[in-house]
Design a protein around this motif. Structure first.
Motif, PDB file in Angstrom:
ATOM      1  N   GLU A 260       0.811  -1.221   0.000  1.00 63.38           N
ATOM      2  CA  GLU A 260       0.000   0.000   0.000  1.00 63.38           C
ATOM      3  C   GLU A 260       0.841   1.267   0.000  1.00 63.38           C
ATOM      4  O   GLU A 260       0.297   2.370  -0.087  1.00 63.38           O
ATOM      5  N   ARG A 261       2.156   1.123   0.144  1.00 65.67           N
ATOM      6  CA  ARG A 261       3.089   2.250   0.236  1.00 65.67           C
ATOM      7  C   ARG A 261       2.667   3.213   1.352  1.00 65.67           C
ATOM      8  O   ARG A 261       2.560   4.429   1.162  1.00 65.67           O
ATOM      9  N   VAL A 262       2.442   2.619   2.521  1.00 61.30           N
ATOM     10  CA  VAL A 262       2.118   3.366   3.737  1.00 61.30           C
ATOM     11  C   VAL A 262       3.208   3.095   4.771  1.00 61.30           C
ATOM     12  O   VAL A 262       3.624   1.948   4.960  1.00 61.30           O
ATOM     13  N   ILE A 263       3.656   4.157   5.409  1.00 61.36           N
ATOM     14  CA  ILE A 263       4.670   4.054   6.460  1.00 61.36           C
ATOM     15  C   ILE A 263       4.069   4.569   7.767  1.00 61.36           C
ATOM     16  O   ILE A 263       3.527   5.677   7.810  1.00 61.36           O
ATOM     17  N   ALA A 264       4.164   3.768   8.818  1.00 67.63           N
ATOM     18  CA  ALA A 264       3.755   4.209  10.150  1.00 67.63           C
ATOM     19  C   ALA A 264       5.021   4.535  10.940  1.00 67.63           C
ATOM     20  O   ALA A 264       5.865   3.665  11.154  1.00 67.63           O
ATOM     21  N   GLU A 265       5.143   5.784  11.342  1.00 71.51           N
ATOM     22  CA  GLU A 265       6.293   6.221  12.137  1.00 71.51           C
ATOM     23  C   GLU A 265       5.856   6.385  13.587  1.00 71.51           C
ATOM     24  O   GLU A 265       4.949   7.160  13.897  1.00 71.51           O
ATOM     25  N   VAL A 266       6.500   5.646  14.470  1.00 71.69           N
ATOM     26  CA  VAL A 266       6.181   5.659  15.896  1.00 71.69           C
ATOM     27  C   VAL A 266       7.156   6.613  16.573  1.00 71.69           C
ATOM     28  O   VAL A 266       8.361   6.355  16.604  1.00 71.69           O
ATOM     29  N   GLU A 267       6.645   7.695  17.127  1.00 77.64           N
ATOM     30  CA  GLU A 267       7.510   8.778  17.592  1.00 77.64           C
ATOM     31  C   GLU A 267       7.428   8.936  19.108  1.00 77.64           C
ATOM     32  O   GLU A 267       6.370   9.193  19.663  1.00 77.64           O
ATOM     33  N   GLY A 268       8.574   8.780  19.755  1.00 78.95           N
ATOM     34  CA  GLY A 268       8.684   9.077  21.178  1.00 78.95           C
ATOM     35  C   GLY A 268       8.856  10.571  21.394  1.00 78.95           C
ATOM     36  O   GLY A 268       8.920  11.364  20.439  1.00 78.95           O
ATOM     37  N   VAL A 296       2.145   8.013   8.192  1.00 79.50           N
ATOM     38  CA  VAL A 296       1.267   8.170   9.348  1.00 79.50           C
ATOM     39  C   VAL A 296       2.153   8.292  10.583  1.00 79.50           C
ATOM     40  O   VAL A 296       2.954   7.396  10.861  1.00 79.50           O
ATOM     41  N   ARG A 297       2.005   9.403  11.297  1.00 80.05           N
ATOM     42  CA  ARG A 297       2.847   9.644  12.470  1.00 80.05           C
ATOM     43  C   ARG A 297       2.032   9.349  13.730  1.00 80.05           C
ATOM     44  O   ARG A 297       0.943   9.884  13.925  1.00 80.05           O
ATOM     45  N   LEU A 298       2.600   8.503  14.603  1.00 79.64           N
ATOM     46  CA  LEU A 298       1.883   8.034  15.785  1.00 79.64           C
ATOM     47  C   LEU A 298       2.706   8.296  17.039  1.00 79.64           C
ATOM     48  O   LEU A 298       3.935   8.140  17.036  1.00 79.64           O
ATOM     49  N   THR A 299       2.024   8.664  18.107  1.00 87.89           N
ATOM     50  CA  THR A 299       2.680   8.857  19.402  1.00 87.89           C
ATOM     51  C   THR A 299       2.106   7.860  20.405  1.00 87.89           C
ATOM     52  O   THR A 299       1.183   7.098  20.107  1.00 87.89           O
ATOM     53  N   SER A 300       2.636   7.914  21.610  1.00 88.43           N
ATOM     54  CA  SER A 300       2.165   7.022  22.662  1.00 88.43           C
ATOM     55  C   SER A 300       0.670   7.178  22.901  1.00 88.43           C
ATOM     56  O   SER A 300      -0.033   6.193  23.168  1.00 88.43           O
ATOM     57  N   ARG A 301       0.165   8.400  22.797  1.00 87.17           N
ATOM     58  CA  ARG A 301      -1.264   8.625  23.022  1.00 87.17           C
ATOM     59  C   ARG A 301      -2.124   7.862  22.021  1.00 87.17           C
ATOM     60  O   ARG A 301      -3.215   7.398  22.340  1.00 87.17           O
ATOM     61  N   HIS A 302      -1.635   7.700  20.801  1.00 89.29           N
ATOM     62  CA  HIS A 302      -2.387   6.954  19.778  1.00 89.29           C
ATOM     63  C   HIS A 302      -2.328   5.445  19.998  1.00 89.29           C
ATOM     64  O   HIS A 302      -3.219   4.723  19.568  1.00 89.29           O
ATOM     65  N   ILE A 303      -1.256   4.989  20.639  1.00 86.62           N
ATOM     66  CA  ILE A 303      -0.963   3.550  20.661  1.00 86.62           C
ATOM     67  C   ILE A 303      -1.394   2.878  21.959  1.00 86.62           C
ATOM     68  O   ILE A 303      -1.907   1.752  21.944  1.00 86.62           O
ATOM     69  N   ARG A 304      -1.206   3.552  23.076  1.00 83.66           N
ATOM     70  CA  ARG A 304      -1.455   2.932  24.374  1.00 83.66           C
ATOM     71  C   ARG A 304      -2.777   3.410  24.969  1.00 83.66           C
ATOM     72  O   ARG A 304      -3.220   4.505  24.707  1.00 83.66           O
ATOM     73  N   GLY A 305      -3.369   2.559  25.770  1.00 84.76           N
ATOM     74  CA  GLY A 305      -4.642   2.893  26.395  1.00 84.76           C
ATOM     75  C   GLY A 305      -5.711   1.887  26.010  1.00 84.76           C
ATOM     76  O   GLY A 305      -5.490   0.994  25.181  1.00 84.76           O
ATOM     77  N   PRO A 306      -6.912   2.002  26.593  1.00 85.87           N
ATOM     78  CA  PRO A 306      -7.961   1.002  26.357  1.00 85.87           C
ATOM     79  C   PRO A 306      -8.505   1.002  24.932  1.00 85.87           C
ATOM     80  O   PRO A 306      -8.979  -0.024  24.446  1.00 85.87           O
ATOM     81  N   ARG A 307      -8.455   2.145  24.240  1.00 86.53           N
ATOM     82  CA  ARG A 307      -8.973   2.211  22.865  1.00 86.53           C
ATOM     83  C   ARG A 307      -7.950   2.895  21.969  1.00 86.53           C
ATOM     84  O   ARG A 307      -8.086   4.077  21.646  1.00 86.53           O
ATOM     85  N   PRO A 308      -6.956   2.173  21.534  1.00 85.83           N
ATOM     86  CA  PRO A 308      -5.878   2.790  20.743  1.00 85.83           C
ATOM     87  C   PRO A 308      -6.389   3.367  19.415  1.00 85.83           C
ATOM     88  O   PRO A 308      -6.986   2.659  18.609  1.00 85.83           O
ATOM     89  N   GLU A 309      -6.169   4.646  19.203  1.00 82.39           N
ATOM     90  CA  GLU A 309      -6.586   5.303  17.969  1.00 82.39           C
ATOM     91  C   GLU A 309      -5.730   4.878  16.784  1.00 82.39           C
ATOM     92  O   GLU A 309      -6.139   5.038  15.629  1.00 82.39           O
ATOM     93  N   ALA A 310      -4.524   4.374  17.056  1.00 81.36           N
ATOM     94  CA  ALA A 310      -3.604   4.039  15.973  1.00 81.36           C
ATOM     95  C   ALA A 310      -4.210   3.049  14.997  1.00 81.36           C
ATOM     96  O   ALA A 310      -3.951   3.127  13.782  1.00 81.36           O
ATOM     97  N   VAL A 311      -5.000   2.112  15.490  1.00 81.34           N
ATOM     98  CA  VAL A 311      -5.579   1.088  14.613  1.00 81.34           C
ATOM     99  C   VAL A 311      -6.447   1.744  13.544  1.00 81.34           C
ATOM    100  O   VAL A 311      -6.309   1.458  12.346  1.00 81.34           O
ATOM    101  N   GLN A 312      -7.343   2.643  13.959  1.00 83.92           N
ATOM    102  CA  GLN A 312      -8.237   3.285  12.994  1.00 83.92           C
ATOM    103  C   GLN A 312      -7.476   4.233  12.074  1.00 83.92           C
ATOM    104  O   GLN A 312      -7.754   4.304  10.867  1.00 83.92           O
TER     105      GLN A 312
END
Length: 327
Positions: A260-268, A296-312
């Motif tokens: 899909e030529r999509v890159i997810a960057e996980v940023e601390g 797609v740039r993702l932070t801890s807030r998107h990834i951790r917690g009961p309903r991770p927004e990163a998936v959507q």
């Protein structure tokens, strides 16, 4: 005005026994001075403040690792020759990530020797078949694979995956080149440690090993992979070199969906706190976009917690690029 304590003999080093200091002529009063710490009975260390560089990735882990290493070196002045460091102490000494504090050193012996006892030490006894030992900068430490397997009763499956990922990852040098010789252990070595006879916690280790992958460079990246695949997304390729049409390296990315030529960057936090890192990120993402990648740039807030927004967030990016569900 109080005067500075008399200098100590340089040959004593940063950690030494009271007996060794007395042999060098150091007085008992000098051994009670404020510039010395007393981490263990009969041991002194020169006082050093460990300060974390909060702009650097993994700075908190490194500060803890340095404190544990200082404590282990201090105890090494009195540790029996047959004993070795294990558990979370070994995790820190190997430079691996930790989520919990370490208030005591974990010191192991091979059975039938008796476990150590003492203030500041948690002594354990383990079968020789369950813990191989290696020399690490002059300290006897359980091997990374043994350390991982021995922690099955102390860590959750998620924590075992994070630790396993950190052990099997292949580091890169300052120029981005892989350093396979610096890999602490392979997945096969983790499996061998898990399958040692009478290994406790094997069910948890088996569950964790199914999710351990080579290429995850931080606990946050591991968490992203776990939540995204459990959320129904395809498993990304990890630690991928992104190049332009001429083969020039543009960057190395955390999680890549090649089709899909999509890159997810996980940023601390260091991505926003370090100006140099921020500037590099902007240039890299511009180069990616010019080559047809969606970032797609993702932070801890998107990834951790009961309903991770990163998936959507990632699902929407993949769908825009033609993904129609797991193949």
């Amino acid at each position: 005005m109080p005067r500075d304590p008399d200098p100590l003999p340089p040959s004593l080093g940063d950690a030494f026994t009271v007996a060794a200091a007395r042999d060098h002529g150091v007085s008992r009063a000098r051994l009670r001075a404020a510039d010395l710490e007393r981490p263990f009975h009969g041991v002194r260390t020169r006082r050093v403040d460990v300060v974390a560089d909060h702009d650097a990735p993994g700075s908190q882990d490194r500060a803890l690792q340095q404190r544990v290493a200082r404590s282990a070196r201090a105890f090494s002045t009195v540790i029996p020759a047959h004993a070795f460091y294990a558990g979370t102490t070994a995790v820190a000494l190997h430079g691996l990530p930790l989520e919990q504090a370490i208030d005591r050193l974990c010191v192991a012996v091979h059975s039938p020797a008796r476990a150590l006892r003492g203030s500041g030490v948690r002594g354990i006894k383990v079968s020789p078949a369950l813990a191989s030992v290696r020399d690490l900068n002059g300290l006897r430490v359980a091997s990374p694979a043994s350390t991982w397997a021995m922690l099955a009763d102390e860590l959750t499956v998620r924590q075992l995956v994070i630790l396993g990922d950190a052990i099997v990852r292949v580091p890169r040098d300052a120029h981005g080149r892989p350093r396979p010789e610096a890999q602490l252990a392979t997945i096969e070595q983790l499996r061998a440690a898990m399958e040692a006879p009478r290994r406790r916690g094997r069910r948890a280790l088996e569950a964790a090993l199914e999710d351990v992958r080579v290429g995850s460079m931080s606990p946050l990246e591991t968490d992203f992979r776990l939540v995204s695949t459990r959320g129904g997304l395809p498993e990304p390729r990890l630690d991928v070199e992104i190049r332009d049409d001429a083969g020039r390296l543009l960057g190395i990315s955390d999680a890549v969906y090649v089709d899909e030529r999509v890159i997810a960057e996980v940023e601390g936090d260091h991505h926003r706190m370090s100006k140099a890192q921020w500037d590099r990120d902007i240039a890299k993402y511009a180069a990616y976009t010019a080559q047809g990648w969606e970032v797609v740039r993702l932070t801890s807030r998107h990834i951790r917690g009961p309903r991770p927004e990163a998936v959507q967030i990632v699902r929407e990016a993949l769908t825009r690029r033609g993904w129609r569900g797991l193949r």
